[in-house]
Design a protein around this motif. Structure first.
Motif, PDB file in Angstrom:
ATOM      1  N   MET A 188     -23.028 -26.891  -4.422  1.00 59.26           N
ATOM      2  CA  MET A 188     -22.335 -26.107  -5.449  1.00 59.26           C
ATOM      3  C   MET A 188     -21.337 -26.995  -6.182  1.00 59.26           C
ATOM      4  SD  MET A 188     -20.000 -22.637  -5.077  1.00 59.26           S
ATOM      5  CE  MET A 188     -21.386 -21.519  -4.925  1.00 59.26           C
ATOM      6  N   ALA A 189     -21.363 -26.947  -7.496  1.00 59.96           N
ATOM      7  CA  ALA A 189     -20.405 -27.703  -8.295  1.00 59.96           C
ATOM      8  C   ALA A 189     -19.006 -27.118  -8.116  1.00 59.96           C
ATOM      9  CB  ALA A 189     -20.804 -27.664  -9.762  1.00 59.96           C
ATOM     10  N   ILE A 190     -18.012 -27.983  -8.174  1.00 53.69           N
ATOM     11  CA  ILE A 190     -16.619 -27.564  -8.046  1.00 53.69           C
ATOM     12  C   ILE A 190     -15.903 -27.928  -9.341  1.00 53.69           C
ATOM     13  CG2 ILE A 190     -14.495 -27.766  -6.722  1.00 53.69           C
ATOM     14  CD1 ILE A 190     -16.141 -28.709  -4.362  1.00 53.69           C
ATOM     15  N   CYS A 191     -15.311 -26.932  -9.979  1.00 52.95           N
ATOM     16  CA  CYS A 191     -14.624 -27.150 -11.252  1.00 52.95           C
ATOM     17  C   CYS A 191     -13.212 -26.584 -11.205  1.00 52.95           C
ATOM     18  CB  CYS A 191     -15.390 -26.493 -12.402  1.00 52.95           C
ATOM     19  SG  CYS A 191     -17.001 -27.222 -12.714  1.00 52.95           S
ATOM     20  N   ALA A 192     -12.306 -27.277 -11.864  1.00 52.54           N
ATOM     21  CA  ALA A 192     -10.931 -26.800 -11.969  1.00 52.54           C
ATOM     22  C   ALA A 192     -10.788 -25.930 -13.211  1.00 52.54           C
ATOM     23  CB  ALA A 192      -9.970 -27.973 -12.039  1.00 52.54           C
ATOM     24  N   TYR A 193     -10.133 -24.802 -13.031  1.00 49.49           N
ATOM     25  CA  TYR A 193      -9.751 -23.931 -14.143  1.00 49.49           C
ATOM     26  C   TYR A 193      -8.269 -24.204 -14.367  1.00 49.49           C
ATOM     27  CZ  TYR A 193      -9.136 -19.546 -16.809  1.00 49.49           C
ATOM     28  OH  TYR A 193      -8.869 -18.602 -17.772  1.00 49.49           O
ATOM     29  N   VAL A 194      -7.938 -24.868 -15.465  1.00 52.75           N
ATOM     30  CA  VAL A 194      -6.599 -25.430 -15.626  1.00 52.75           C
ATOM     31  C   VAL A 194      -5.707 -24.498 -16.432  1.00 52.75           C
ATOM     32  CG1 VAL A 194      -5.272 -27.399 -16.434  1.00 52.75           C
ATOM     33  CG2 VAL A 194      -7.554 -27.740 -15.472  1.00 52.75           C
ATOM     34  N   THR A 195      -4.530 -24.236 -15.873  1.00 54.23           N
ATOM     35  CA  THR A 195      -3.577 -23.343 -16.486  1.00 54.23           C
ATOM     36  C   THR A 195      -2.194 -23.985 -16.429  1.00 54.23           C
ATOM     37  OG1 THR A 195      -2.722 -21.065 -16.422  1.00 54.23           O
ATOM     38  CG2 THR A 195      -3.297 -22.075 -14.313  1.00 54.23           C
ATOM     39  N   PHE A 196      -1.146 -23.182 -16.546  1.00 51.17           N
ATOM     40  CA  PHE A 196       0.215 -23.682 -16.418  1.00 51.17           C
ATOM     41  C   PHE A 196       1.013 -22.700 -15.583  1.00 51.17           C
ATOM     42  CE2 PHE A 196       0.984 -20.465 -19.464  1.00 51.17           C
ATOM     43  CZ  PHE A 196       2.336 -20.332 -19.722  1.00 51.17           C
ATOM     44  N   SER A 200     -10.016 -36.201  -9.350  1.00 54.27           N
ATOM     45  CA  SER A 200     -11.308 -36.850  -9.113  1.00 54.27           C
ATOM     46  C   SER A 200     -12.180 -36.060  -8.146  1.00 54.27           C
ATOM     47  CB  SER A 200     -11.095 -38.268  -8.578  1.00 54.27           C
ATOM     48  OG  SER A 200     -10.530 -38.242  -7.274  1.00 54.27           O
ATOM     49  N   ALA A 201     -11.598 -35.093  -7.443  1.00 51.10           N
ATOM     50  CA  ALA A 201     -12.369 -34.281  -6.498  1.00 51.10           C
ATOM     51  C   ALA A 201     -13.222 -33.227  -7.215  1.00 51.10           C
ATOM     52  CB  ALA A 201     -11.433 -33.603  -5.510  1.00 51.10           C
ATOM     53  N   TYR A 202     -13.028 -33.070  -8.524  1.00 46.90           N
ATOM     54  CA  TYR A 202     -13.727 -32.031  -9.280  1.00 46.90           C
ATOM     55  C   TYR A 202     -14.897 -32.615 -10.073  1.00 46.90           C
ATOM     56  CZ  TYR A 202     -10.010 -28.750  -8.172  1.00 46.90           C
ATOM     57  OH  TYR A 202      -9.135 -27.925  -7.504  1.00 46.90           O
ATOM     58  N   LEU A 214     -13.801 -16.847 -13.699  1.00 48.87           N
ATOM     59  CA  LEU A 214     -14.100 -17.401 -12.376  1.00 48.87           C
ATOM     60  C   LEU A 214     -15.199 -16.622 -11.668  1.00 48.87           C
ATOM     61  CD1 LEU A 214     -10.513 -18.292 -11.124  1.00 48.87           C
ATOM     62  CD2 LEU A 214     -12.276 -19.856 -11.954  1.00 48.87           C
ATOM     63  N   SER A 215     -15.220 -15.310 -11.849  1.00 55.34           N
ATOM     64  CA  SER A 215     -16.279 -14.497 -11.261  1.00 55.34           C
ATOM     65  C   SER A 215     -17.641 -14.884 -11.832  1.00 55.34           C
ATOM     66  CB  SER A 215     -16.000 -13.013 -11.513  1.00 55.34           C
ATOM     67  OG  SER A 215     -17.056 -12.213 -11.035  1.00 55.34           O
ATOM     68  N   ALA A 216     -17.695 -15.082 -13.154  1.00 52.85           N
ATOM     69  CA  ALA A 216     -18.951 -15.489 -13.783  1.00 52.85           C
ATOM     70  C   ALA A 216     -19.353 -16.894 -13.337  1.00 52.85           C
ATOM     71  CB  ALA A 216     -18.814 -15.428 -15.301  1.00 52.85           C
ATOM     72  N   TRP A 217     -18.375 -17.761 -13.148  1.00 48.26           N
ATOM     73  CA  TRP A 217     -18.692 -19.112 -12.644  1.00 48.26           C
ATOM     74  C   TRP A 217     -19.355 -19.024 -11.265  1.00 48.26           C
ATOM     75  CZ3 TRP A 217     -14.041 -22.914 -13.753  1.00 48.26           C
ATOM     76  CH2 TRP A 217     -13.828 -22.978 -15.133  1.00 48.26           C
ATOM     77  N   ARG A 218     -18.788 -18.180 -10.398  1.00 54.42           N
ATOM     78  CA  ARG A 218     -19.354 -18.044  -9.047  1.00 54.42           C
ATOM     79  C   ARG A 218     -20.805 -17.592  -9.117  1.00 54.42           C
ATOM     80  NH1 ARG A 218     -14.165 -16.087  -7.848  1.00 54.42           N
ATOM     81  NH2 ARG A 218     -14.842 -13.923  -8.137  1.00 54.42           N
ATOM     82  N   GLU A 219     -21.082 -16.635  -9.974  1.00 49.10           N
ATOM     83  CA  GLU A 219     -22.449 -16.138 -10.101  1.00 49.10           C
ATOM     84  C   GLU A 219     -23.389 -17.220 -10.627  1.00 49.10           C
ATOM     85  OE1 GLU A 219     -22.681 -12.525 -12.283  1.00 49.10           O
ATOM     86  OE2 GLU A 219     -21.180 -11.489 -11.058  1.00 49.10           O
ATOM     87  N   ALA A 220     -22.825 -18.199 -11.348  1.00 46.88           N
ATOM     88  CA  ALA A 220     -23.639 -19.298 -11.868  1.00 46.88           C
ATOM     89  C   ALA A 220     -23.680 -20.483 -10.904  1.00 46.88           C
ATOM     90  CB  ALA A 220     -23.089 -19.752 -13.219  1.00 46.88           C
ATOM     91  N   GLY A 221     -23.124 -20.313  -9.701  1.00 48.85           N
ATOM     92  CA  GLY A 221     -23.159 -21.372  -8.706  1.00 48.85           C
ATOM     93  C   GLY A 221     -22.077 -22.422  -8.883  1.00 48.85           C
ATOM     94  N   ILE A 222     -20.952 -22.021  -9.465  1.00 51.06           N
ATOM     95  CA  ILE A 222     -19.837 -22.943  -9.691  1.00 51.06           C
ATOM     96  C   ILE A 222     -18.617 -22.428  -8.944  1.00 51.06           C
ATOM     97  CG2 ILE A 222     -18.308 -23.979 -11.418  1.00 51.06           C
ATOM     98  CD1 ILE A 222     -20.602 -23.418 -13.466  1.00 51.06           C
ATOM     99  N   ASP A 223     -18.052 -23.270  -8.104  1.00 46.68           N
ATOM    100  CA  ASP A 223     -16.834 -22.936  -7.381  1.00 46.68           C
ATOM    101  C   ASP A 223     -15.640 -23.302  -8.257  1.00 46.68           C
ATOM    102  OD1 ASP A 223     -14.772 -22.527  -5.623  1.00 46.68           O
ATOM    103  OD2 ASP A 223     -15.351 -24.085  -4.192  1.00 46.68           O
ATOM    104  N   GLY A 224     -15.007 -22.298  -8.836  1.00 49.51           N
ATOM    105  CA  GLY A 224     -13.869 -22.522  -9.722  1.00 49.51           C
ATOM    106  C   GLY A 224     -12.552 -22.380  -8.983  1.00 49.51           C
TER     107      GLY A 224
END
Length: 271
Positions: A1-9, A46-48, A23-33
């Motif tokens: 599963m791909a791991i992606c950062a959702y960047v905020t402040f 670099s971990a993302y 983030l819910s839609a990402w999970r359904e697409a196989g992405i760990d946000g």
């Protein structure tokens, strides 16, 4: 599963009402946000597999620091949208280089055109911050001069009555593909109250609006996870760009049932 950062402040008010939906839609697409603050020094970017810039709404107060962060991140992983895009897009002087019809803009406190009403704002701003509407030419000149004295580039534009009748049209694209469009309510109209449930309405863009938006997109050489093209109609009826949002735009995901899934699909494609 791909791991992606959702960047905020750091937002004590929790104003990002699109985060959980995305983030819910990402999970359904196989992405760990995973939610991260852009200015958190403890994060190992670099971990993302990819770092997705979203609600970084404090960048206007710390633009140089923010841009330095984008360059650091891009040196170790995929940044969406890319750093060169963010550097250009966070200063609205990019409007001078678009090569398409835009809202008429005067970039100085000197020699203001004779317009019935003026909108004055800084070139680096978001969410109508430090934006004023006035019919007083001397006041508009003074506001622009105050921005210049503060080392900021002023934007002086005519107030367009069409915004109140026609509204602003925002066209949303994910990975270059049209997702949806909304009519946004005017923020500077007299007596306007900003009811979040009625801040926008879905709309089908006219062919000339689609043509203009896609002309803007084709001029960007880098891949864009998201793009919001904001258009208005000038008094003659022709569409013009008021802004190209490529940094931290509100995406109106709640207004179109497929929008969050469209965003997730686009992210999956770019990964």
């Amino acid at each position: 599963m791909a791991i992606c950062a959702y960047v905020t402040f750091e937002d004590p008010e929790g104003g990002d009402d699109e985060r959980d939906l995305a983030l819910s839609a990402w999970r359904e697409a196989g992405i760990d946000g995973r939610v991260e603050r852009w200015d958190d020094p403890a994060v190992d970017w670099s971990a993302y597999d990819a770092v997705v810039v979203r609600s970084v709404w404090d960048y206007i107060l710390r633009r140089e620091e923010f841009l330095a962060w984008t360059r650091r991140v891009e040196s170790v992983t995929r940044l969406l949208n890319p750093s060169p895009v963010l550097e250009t897009n966070t200063d609205k002087t990019y409007l001078r280089e678009l090569g398409v019809p835009t809202v008429p803009t005067h970039w100085s406190s000197e020699g203001l055109p004779d317009w019935p009403e003026y909108v004055v704002k800084p070139a680096i701003s978001a969410g109508a911050r430090d934006t004023t509407r006035t019919a007083d030419r001397d006041k508009a000149r003074a506001l622009a001069a105050a921005l210049e004295a503060d080392g900021r580039t002023p934007m002086v534009q005519p107030y367009l009555d069409m915004v109140e009748s026609e509204g602003e049209t925002s066209l949303l694209y994910f990975n270059g593909r049209f997702s949806h469009a909304v009519r946004r309510l005017p923020m500077l109209a007299p007596g306007m109250t900003y009811d979040d449930n009625a801040r926008a309405q879905l709309r089908t863009p006219a062919p000339d609006q689609v043509d203009l938006a896609e002309k803007v997109l084709t001029a960007v050489p880098q891949p864009l996870l998201y793009a919001r093209i904001d258009l208005v109609r000038l008094p003659g009826g022709e569409p013009a760009v008021i802004e190209v949002e490529l940094t931290e735009p509100y995406l109106f995901l709640r207004y179109e049932p497929r929008a969050a899934a469209n965003l997730a699909t686009a992210l999956r494609e770019l990964l």
